[in-house]
Design an enzyme around this catalytic site. Structure first.
Site, PDB file in Angstrom:
ATOM      1  N   ASP A 176       7.493 -19.401 -90.408  1.00  0.00           N
ATOM      2  CA  ASP A 176       6.780 -18.337 -90.855  1.00  0.00           C
ATOM      3  C   ASP A 176       5.722 -18.772 -91.738  1.00  0.00           C
ATOM      4  O   ASP A 176       5.987 -18.806 -92.887  1.00  0.00           O
ATOM      5  CB  ASP A 176       7.530 -17.290 -91.498  1.00  0.00           C
ATOM      6  CG  ASP A 176       6.629 -16.111 -92.031  1.00  0.00           C
ATOM      7  OD1 ASP A 176       5.555 -16.057 -91.294  1.00  0.00           O
ATOM      8  OD2 ASP A 176       7.382 -15.233 -92.675  1.00  0.00           O
TER       9      ASP A 176
ATOM     10  N   GLU B 206       5.712  -9.776 -90.460  1.00  0.00           N
ATOM     11  CA  GLU B 206       5.861 -10.058 -89.072  1.00  0.00           C
ATOM     12  C   GLU B 206       7.212  -9.715 -88.600  1.00  0.00           C
ATOM     13  O   GLU B 206       7.494  -9.377 -87.557  1.00  0.00           O
ATOM     14  CB  GLU B 206       5.298 -11.363 -88.766  1.00  0.00           C
ATOM     15  CG  GLU B 206       6.455 -12.523 -88.738  1.00  0.00           C
ATOM     16  CD  GLU B 206       6.966 -12.814 -90.154  1.00  0.00           C
ATOM     17  OE1 GLU B 206       8.185 -13.112 -90.243  1.00  0.00           O
ATOM     18  OE2 GLU B 206       6.237 -12.533 -91.149  1.00  0.00           O
TER      19      GLU B 206
ATOM     20  N   ASP C 231      13.377 -18.911 -91.774  1.00  0.00           N
ATOM     21  CA  ASP C 231      13.279 -17.103 -91.590  1.00  0.00           C
ATOM     22  C   ASP C 231      13.744 -16.679 -90.223  1.00  0.00           C
ATOM     23  O   ASP C 231      13.655 -15.421 -89.789  1.00  0.00           O
ATOM     24  CB  ASP C 231      11.733 -16.667 -91.489  1.00  0.00           C
ATOM     25  CG  ASP C 231      11.455 -15.318 -92.051  1.00  0.00           C
ATOM     26  OD1 ASP C 231      12.279 -14.818 -92.791  1.00  0.00           O
ATOM     27  OD2 ASP C 231      10.261 -15.057 -91.844  1.00  0.00           O
TER      28      ASP C 231
ATOM     29  N   LYS D 278       0.898 -17.399 -96.641  1.00  0.00           N
ATOM     30  CA  LYS D 278       1.759 -17.521 -97.850  1.00  0.00           C
ATOM     31  C   LYS D 278       1.174 -18.475 -98.888  1.00  0.00           C
ATOM     32  O   LYS D 278       0.524 -19.374 -98.746  1.00  0.00           O
ATOM     33  CB  LYS D 278       3.395 -17.963 -97.371  1.00  0.00           C
ATOM     34  CG  LYS D 278       3.806 -17.287 -96.503  1.00  0.00           C
ATOM     35  CD  LYS D 278       5.455 -17.833 -96.083  1.00  0.00           C
ATOM     36  CE  LYS D 278       6.057 -16.963 -95.174  1.00  0.00           C
ATOM     37  NZ  LYS D 278       6.298 -15.552 -95.658  1.00  0.00           N
TER      38      LYS D 278
ATOM     39  N   LYS E 147      16.495 -11.015 -86.868  1.00  0.00           N
ATOM     40  CA  LYS E 147      15.270 -11.601 -87.008  1.00  0.00           C
ATOM     41  C   LYS E 147      15.709 -13.294 -86.848  1.00  0.00           C
ATOM     42  O   LYS E 147      16.039 -13.883 -87.366  1.00  0.00           O
ATOM     43  CB  LYS E 147      14.583 -11.276 -88.305  1.00  0.00           C
ATOM     44  CG  LYS E 147      13.296 -11.900 -88.526  1.00  0.00           C
ATOM     45  CD  LYS E 147      12.831 -11.747 -89.942  1.00  0.00           C
ATOM     46  CE  LYS E 147      11.456 -12.487 -90.315  1.00  0.00           C
ATOM     47  NZ  LYS E 147      10.999 -12.416 -91.666  1.00  0.00           N
TER      48      LYS E 147
ATOM     49  N   ARG F 298       9.527  -7.208 -89.297  1.00  0.00           N
ATOM     50  CA  ARG F 298       9.470  -6.078 -88.935  1.00  0.00           C
ATOM     51  C   ARG F 298       8.798  -5.777 -87.438  1.00  0.00           C
ATOM     52  O   ARG F 298       9.563  -4.804 -86.869  1.00  0.00           O
ATOM     53  CB  ARG F 298       9.135  -5.017 -89.850  1.00  0.00           C
ATOM     54  CG  ARG F 298       7.657  -5.162 -90.346  1.00  0.00           C
ATOM     55  CD  ARG F 298       7.333  -4.470 -91.639  1.00  0.00           C
ATOM     56  NE  ARG F 298       7.687  -5.464 -92.761  1.00  0.00           N
ATOM     57  CZ  ARG F 298       7.531  -5.163 -93.907  1.00  0.00           C
ATOM     58  NH1 ARG F 298       6.756  -4.179 -94.377  1.00  0.00           N
ATOM     59  NH2 ARG F 298       7.750  -6.299 -94.688  1.00  0.00           N
TER      60      ARG F 298
ATOM     61  N   ASP G 211       1.839 -11.206 -92.629  1.00  0.00           N
ATOM     62  CA  ASP G 211       3.054 -12.043 -93.149  1.00  0.00           C
ATOM     63  C   ASP G 211       4.291 -10.889 -92.935  1.00  0.00           C
ATOM     64  O   ASP G 211       5.344 -11.194 -93.561  1.00  0.00           O
ATOM     65  CB  ASP G 211       2.861 -12.237 -94.417  1.00  0.00           C
ATOM     66  CG  ASP G 211       3.829 -13.305 -95.086  1.00  0.00           C
ATOM     67  OD1 ASP G 211       4.711 -14.006 -94.054  1.00  0.00           O
ATOM     68  OD2 ASP G 211       4.295 -13.357 -96.124  1.00  0.00           O
TER      69      ASP G 211
END
Length: 472
Positions: free
Chosen positions: A242, A321, A260, A249, A237, A323, A319
């Site tokens: 993010d 995202e 991230d 968040k 990833k 995956r 959030d």
């Protein structure tokens, strides 16, 4: 700097002392009341012709590779504090107990103990590096070189994760990765935004389209065993920013949104190490690099998108995202790159940190044979992971009423359902999932070889997994 010598430096040297032997050593030096050989204890003792740094090793029966890394990191930190420019040490006591893999742990401890990140400071702290001279017997040079390469990789991963987000947009990150692997025969290919749309990677470009800084899919290929059809797919990833999108968040989580992409950084370092070490294994890394922001083009909760696999996805949480982008990368790796085994690594869920804290990562797998390689790799790396169970009841939690799958489950088992979402796109290939959201970053270091910020989690375990794979 770490080098090998045949004779000790005459000015500064290290004496490793076990608790059980401390009273004898202390008595001979008149230090009974000030040094006890406790774990990570240290004391510099000036003598007539040299100075000795006493390093406490604690209880001998508790020694493992993690402890070796900590002891040497403590030596490194203390040497830096004392402004020692050159110091010699004999790691034989660790090799005697743990074998050649102790040499790699020694190198990692010394190097990581002195790590610091000062990229954005206009005034750098003036501190010359210490030259650590290792006395090692012949036959351990290979372990030394392996340690140096892994140290380089962990520092690369830490540097990338520590870099401020405005200095590391997705395309910037792609260039950094490409430059890093340019010296070791790794092939690279980048699919840019227009190509992602043409290939119908709506999961990746749907997330990345929220930003003016476009997403890309970076592919790394290392062909260490051309005669084999086995290709290990490492999927990391790479979300460089993010915000959580429209599922914004909490303010307390915003400070870490630049990191991230630790999974992609770890994969890059591991592939580079495998190539430099000429492991006899084939690896293809697929790294989805993107930002996740709020804009007119950003995904909304309730949207339904179609990924590269053709599966439809109901997006209930913007959030979640990571995956999404991983699903397209996994599908592309299987269908276009021919990967035969899948391992994904990501800072995926806050739930894994709440469950296991900051020292243990979460893993999942649907193939016991593949996971046995991972367990052997973990024993070499001294990183800690817990394999999480799952059942049909967990798989049903991500079934959608309006699409093939939804990107979040219910109000529980968030780490498990996140992993199972990625598994939906593995097309029956053996699969391992690593969630390093809790271990990739530390606000307060737990171990002596950590510093505030990025840890480089996953680098050594991924490398040793590929090393185990070549012998499988």
């Amino acid at each position: 700097m770490i080098s090998v010598v045949k004779k000790k430096n005459e000015i500064y040297s290290v004496d490793f002392v076990w608790e059980k032997d401390a009273h004898i050593r202390s008595f001979k030096m008149g230090l009974e009341k000030v040094f006890h050989g406790e774990y990570l204890e240290s004391l510099l003792v000036p003598l007539s012709s040299q100075a000795v740094l006493l390093a406490g090793c604690g209880k001998e029966e508790e020694l493992g590779l993690l402890q070796v890394k900590e002891i040497l990191a403590a030596v490194s930190k203390r040497s830096k504090e004392l402004h020692i420019r050159e110091i010699s040490l004999d790691p034989g006591c660790f090799v005697e107990r743990l074998g050649e893999k102790a040499i790699t742990a020694v190198v990692l401890g010394l190097g990581l103990g002195g790590y610091s990140y000062e990229y954005s400071k206009t005034e750098k702290q003036e501190s010359a590096d210490c030259n650590f001279q290792l006395e090692i017997t012949e036959g351990f040079e290979d372990s030394l070189q392996e340690g140096l390469e892994l140290l380089k990789g962990i520092c690369f991963a830490r540097n990338m994760v520590n870099t401020p987000g405005n200095h590391l947009r997705p395309m910037d990150f792609a260039r950094k990765i490409t430059d890093y692997v340019s010296d070791c025969g790794v092939e690279t290919e980048m699919l840019v935004y227009g190509q992602l749309r043409t290939l119908h990677m709506e999961a990746l470009y749907g997330v990345g389209g929220s930003s003016e800084y476009p997403p890309c899919l970076l592919i790394l290929r290392y062909k260490g065993d051309p005669g084999s059809k086995e290709i290990y797919g490492l999927i990391g990833k790479g979300i460089t920013c993010d915000t959580g999108g429209y599922c914004l968040k909490e303010s307390s989580s915003m400070a870490g949104i630049k990191g991230d992409m630790a999974g992609a950084a770890a994969v890059t370092a591991a592939v580079h190490a495998a190539a430099v070490r000429k492991l006899k294994v084939n690896i293809t890394a697929c790294l989805p690099l993107s930002e996740n922001r709020i804009s007119q083009s950003a995904l909304l909760p309730g949207d339904v998108i179609t990924g590269y696999s053709g599966k439809t996805i109901e997006v209930l949480n913007t959030d979640a995202e990571g995956r999404l982008v991983l699903s397209d990368a996994v599908s592309y790796g299987i269908r276009k790159e021919g990967i035969t085994k899948v391992l994904d690594i990501a800072t995926l869920t806050g739930a894994v940190g709440q469950m296991l804290g900051n020292t243990i990562g979460g893993t999942m797998s649907d193939d016991d044979s593949f996971y046995q390689l991972f367990e052997r790799a973990q024993s070499w790396s001294a990183e800690r992971y817990l394999r999480l169970p799952y059942g049909k009841e967990h798989e049903k939690m991500i079934d959608s009423d309006v699409a093939d799958v939804k990107n979040v489950g219910g109000g529980c088992c968030g780490t498990i359902t996140a992993g199972l979402f990625i598994r939906r796109f593995c097309e029956g290939k053996p699969w391992i999932h690593m969630d390093i959201a809790g271990t990739a970053w530390c606000g307060t270091p737990t171990y002596a070889f950590e510093s505030k910020g990025a840890t480089g989690a996953g680098v050594t375990t991924l490398y040793y997994l590929m090393k185990e794979a070549q012998a499988d």
